[in-house]
Design an enzyme around this catalytic site. Structure first.
Site, PDB file in Angstrom:
ATOM      1  N   LYS A 118       1.076  -1.382  -0.156  1.00  0.00           N
ATOM      2  CA  LYS A 118      -0.590  -0.302   0.298  1.00  0.00           C
ATOM      3  C   LYS A 118       0.895   0.781   0.151  1.00  0.00           C
ATOM      4  O   LYS A 118       0.426   2.023  -0.351  1.00  0.00           O
ATOM      5  CB  LYS A 118      -0.270   0.101   1.641  1.00  0.00           C
ATOM      6  CG  LYS A 118      -1.924  -0.792   1.294  1.00  0.00           C
ATOM      7  CD  LYS A 118      -2.611  -0.620   2.420  1.00  0.00           C
ATOM      8  CE  LYS A 118      -4.267  -1.656   1.720  1.00  0.00           C
ATOM      9  NZ  LYS A 118      -5.354  -0.746   3.358  1.00  0.00           N
ATOM     10  N   LYS A 201      -5.601 -10.008  -6.510  1.00  0.00           N
ATOM     11  CA  LYS A 201      -6.160 -10.676  -5.488  1.00  0.00           C
ATOM     12  C   LYS A 201      -7.743  -9.571  -6.357  1.00  0.00           C
ATOM     13  O   LYS A 201      -7.432  -8.193  -6.781  1.00  0.00           O
ATOM     14  CB  LYS A 201      -6.049  -9.553  -4.744  1.00  0.00           C
ATOM     15  CG  LYS A 201      -6.542 -10.217  -3.521  1.00  0.00           C
ATOM     16  CD  LYS A 201      -6.447  -9.947  -2.499  1.00  0.00           C
ATOM     17  CE  LYS A 201      -6.017  -8.611  -1.536  1.00  0.00           C
ATOM     18  NZ  LYS A 201      -5.980  -7.913  -0.369  1.00  0.00           N
ATOM     19  N   LYS A 204     -12.120  -4.087  -3.393  1.00  0.00           N
ATOM     20  CA  LYS A 204     -13.408  -3.375  -3.297  1.00  0.00           C
ATOM     21  C   LYS A 204     -12.596  -2.232  -4.852  1.00  0.00           C
ATOM     22  O   LYS A 204     -13.282  -1.002  -5.274  1.00  0.00           O
ATOM     23  CB  LYS A 204     -13.059  -2.650  -2.333  1.00  0.00           C
ATOM     24  CG  LYS A 204     -13.946  -4.126  -1.555  1.00  0.00           C
ATOM     25  CD  LYS A 204     -13.673  -2.706   0.365  1.00  0.00           C
ATOM     26  CE  LYS A 204     -13.771  -4.217   0.933  1.00  0.00           C
ATOM     27  NZ  LYS A 204     -13.476  -3.766   2.417  1.00  0.00           N
TER      28      LYS A 204
HETATM   29  P1  TYM Z   1     -10.387  -5.945   4.638  1.00  0.00           P
HETATM   30  O1  TYM Z   1     -11.501  -5.358   5.231  1.00  0.00           O
HETATM   31  O2  TYM Z   1      -9.206  -5.589   3.559  1.00  0.00           O
HETATM   32  O3  TYM Z   1     -11.503  -7.607   4.026  1.00  0.00           O
HETATM   33  C1  TYM Z   1     -12.104  -8.288   5.327  1.00  0.00           C
HETATM   34  C2  TYM Z   1     -12.253  -9.707   4.999  1.00  0.00           C
HETATM   35  O4  TYM Z   1     -12.051 -10.173   3.563  1.00  0.00           O
HETATM   36  C3  TYM Z   1     -11.166 -11.136   2.716  1.00  0.00           C
HETATM   37  N1  TYM Z   1     -10.464 -10.852   1.948  1.00  0.00           N
HETATM   38  C4  TYM Z   1     -10.835 -11.479   1.123  1.00  0.00           C
HETATM   39  N2  TYM Z   1     -10.753 -12.985   0.650  1.00  0.00           N
HETATM   40  C5  TYM Z   1     -11.038 -13.794  -0.173  1.00  0.00           C
HETATM   41  N3  TYM Z   1      -9.666 -13.096  -1.597  1.00  0.00           N
HETATM   42  C6  TYM Z   1     -10.872 -11.984  -1.642  1.00  0.00           C
HETATM   43  N4  TYM Z   1     -10.308 -11.446  -2.713  1.00  0.00           N
HETATM   44  C7  TYM Z   1     -10.333 -11.206  -0.551  1.00  0.00           C
HETATM   45  N5  TYM Z   1     -10.520 -10.075  -0.337  1.00  0.00           N
HETATM   46  C8  TYM Z   1     -10.648  -9.310   1.165  1.00  0.00           C
HETATM   47  C9  TYM Z   1     -10.261 -10.656   4.304  1.00  0.00           C
HETATM   48  O5  TYM Z   1      -8.770 -11.406   4.153  1.00  0.00           O
HETATM   49  C10 TYM Z   1     -10.767 -10.405   5.141  1.00  0.00           C
HETATM   50  O6  TYM Z   1     -10.655 -11.579   6.396  1.00  0.00           O
HETATM   51  N6  TYM Z   1      -7.436  -5.770   8.412  1.00  0.00           N
HETATM   52  C11 TYM Z   1      -8.737  -6.751   7.626  1.00  0.00           C
HETATM   53  C12 TYM Z   1     -10.098  -6.311   8.870  1.00  0.00           C
HETATM   54  C13 TYM Z   1      -9.811  -6.103  10.349  1.00  0.00           C
HETATM   55  C14 TYM Z   1      -9.609  -7.267  10.849  1.00  0.00           C
HETATM   56  C15 TYM Z   1      -9.203  -7.061  12.205  1.00  0.00           C
HETATM   57  C16 TYM Z   1     -10.000  -8.794  10.436  1.00  0.00           C
HETATM   58  C17 TYM Z   1      -9.592  -5.345  10.910  1.00  0.00           C
HETATM   59  N7  TYM Z   1      -9.184  -5.682  12.063  1.00  0.00           N
HETATM   60  C18 TYM Z   1      -9.101  -8.614  13.657  1.00  0.00           C
HETATM   61  C19 TYM Z   1     -10.047 -10.238  11.156  1.00  0.00           C
HETATM   62  C20 TYM Z   1      -9.262  -9.105  13.115  1.00  0.00           C
HETATM   63  C21 TYM Z   1      -9.065  -5.818   6.615  1.00  0.00           C
HETATM   64  O7  TYM Z   1      -8.683  -4.987   6.468  1.00  0.00           O
HETATM   65  O8  TYM Z   1     -10.202  -6.800   5.529  1.00  0.00           O
END
Ligand code: TYM
Length: 339
Positions: A118, A201, A204
């Site tokens: 990023k 990947k 969004k």
């Molecule tokens: P975020 O908001 O980017 O994504 C949320 C969840 O979706 C999964 N994900 C995917 N899985 C498979 N293929 C994809 N293309 C894909 N895109 C997104 C992510 O792996 C995630 O599980 N840092 C985290 C949010 C967070 C969190 C936490 C997660 C904050 N605190 C504590 C677990 C525990 C994030 O940015 O996810």
């Protein structure tokens, strides 16, 4: 301290920036739904404090928080079975995050591949929050003494860092207060790829809307995007090994498997030798059957933002009941006086 429950606790979260896409659903939310029930206590969070590590328009952030909550509810997160809330309603997250900023090391943050991706060459222009993000994520999890964290593949490193932070805290303060957390990364769709380029990947953000399925897409859009997804000319192979080096083909098989609750091997066994003219319409029909009702339900829920707020507020109360004693004990262990 008394334990509030003997069930292992699950925590996971999702950022309210830019809406939900199929990767969020298959890699995270669908599995969160499956974990609800007798085996786990489940805590799911819309992590709005994480979203502001990059600029968010305030009105869009508020609407986005409700939209993600609506997506979770529409997908089957049941606010009676799970604690569902948004992070900023529980101030203990930010407080424990600060303590963990003082436990985690700069070198650990430097090694985070998401930070490197990023920030790129522009690291100096990024917010300090983006850099420290994994430490807040560790706080999210450990504030509930959660041991199971269901996430997609891209979050694995952050969950592993959570273990390092817990271990260092426990070591430094000669305690066993924080549990060691396990990332739960299981199933065929832990890394859903971009429909136009199977080496990237699904996310969004991205140049073209055709690259992803949004959870708000209607039936026709879902079907069109999958039928137009990039593939190679060869038919589906007889075995999974035959998909090596064919990332777009592999991705569509994985999506089919995840949507139908089967393994990729089972899907290949069924479609061995089939061409895309057979497989793509079958995938499109399956995706419409599974996803279109979620999109319709999301829109219904989003029409009543007061009801979503009520659910999040109630969830936050329940979350605070778990988090506050854990934070209070952490302050005590560290020697910070609040009494
Ligand atoms: P975020 O908001 O980017 O994504 C949320 C969840 O979706 C999964 N994900 C995917 N899985 C498979 N293929 C994809 N293309 C894909 N895109 C997104 C992510 O792996 C995630 O599980 N840092 C985290 C949010 C967070 C969190 C936490 C997660 C904050 N605190 C504590 C677990 C525990 C994030 O940015 O996810």
């Amino acid at each position: 301290m008394t334990k509030t429950s003997f069930k292992p606790r699950v925590f996971s979260g999702i950022k309210p920036s830019g809406g939900l896409q199929l990767g969020n659903y298959l890699g995270a939310i669908k599995r969160w739904v499956d974990m609800q029930g007798p085996n786990f206590e489940t805590v799911y969070c819309v992590v709005d404090l994480h979203a502001i590590t990059v600029w968010q328009d305030p009105a869009e952030l508020a609407a986005g928080t409700r939209e993600i909550a609506a997506g979770m509810l529409a997908s089957g997160i049941d606010p009676e079975k799970s604690i569902l809330f948004n992070q900023s309603r529980v101030s203990a997250h930010a407080e424990l995050g600060w303590i963990f900023n003082c436990v985690a090391r700069v070198g650990w943050m430097d090694r985070m591949t998401q930070w490197k991706d990023k920030a790129g060459k522009n690291a100096e222009k990024q917010s300090l929050g983006l850099y420290a993000y994994p430490s807040l994520m560790a706080a999210d999890i450990l504030l509930y003494h959660a041991t199971h964290v269901p996430v997609g593949e891209d979050q694995k490193q952050h969950v592993e860092l959570t273990r390092d932070i817990a271990a260092k805290f426990n070591h430094d303060y000669k305690t066993e207060f924080f549990p060691l957390t396990t990332p739960v990364i299981e199933g065929p769709a832990m890394r859903v790829m971009n429909l136009r380029d199977g080496t990237k990947k699904m996310s969004k953000s991205g140049e073209s809307d055709m690259e992803r399925i949004n959870m708000t897409d209607d039936a026709d859009t879902i079907s069109k995007k999958l039928k137009k997804a990039r593939t190679d000319p060869a038919p589906l192979p007889e075995t999974l090994e035959g998909l090596a080096g064919r990332p777009e083909a592999r991705n569509l098989v994985d999506i089919y498997a995840a949507l139908s609750d089967r393994t990729a091997e089972q899907v290949i066994a069924e479609f061995a030798g089939a061409g895309w003219g057979t497989f793509k319409p079958a995938l499109a029909d399956l995706a419409v059957e599974k996803l279109a009702p979620i999109s319709v339900e999301m829109k219904r829920l989003m029409a009543d933002p007061a009801e979503i707020d009520r659910i999040l507020r109630k969830g936050a109360e329940r979350a605070r009941a778990i988090a506050e004693p854990i934070l209070a004990r952490t302050y005590e262990i560290v020697g910070l006086q609040r009494g």
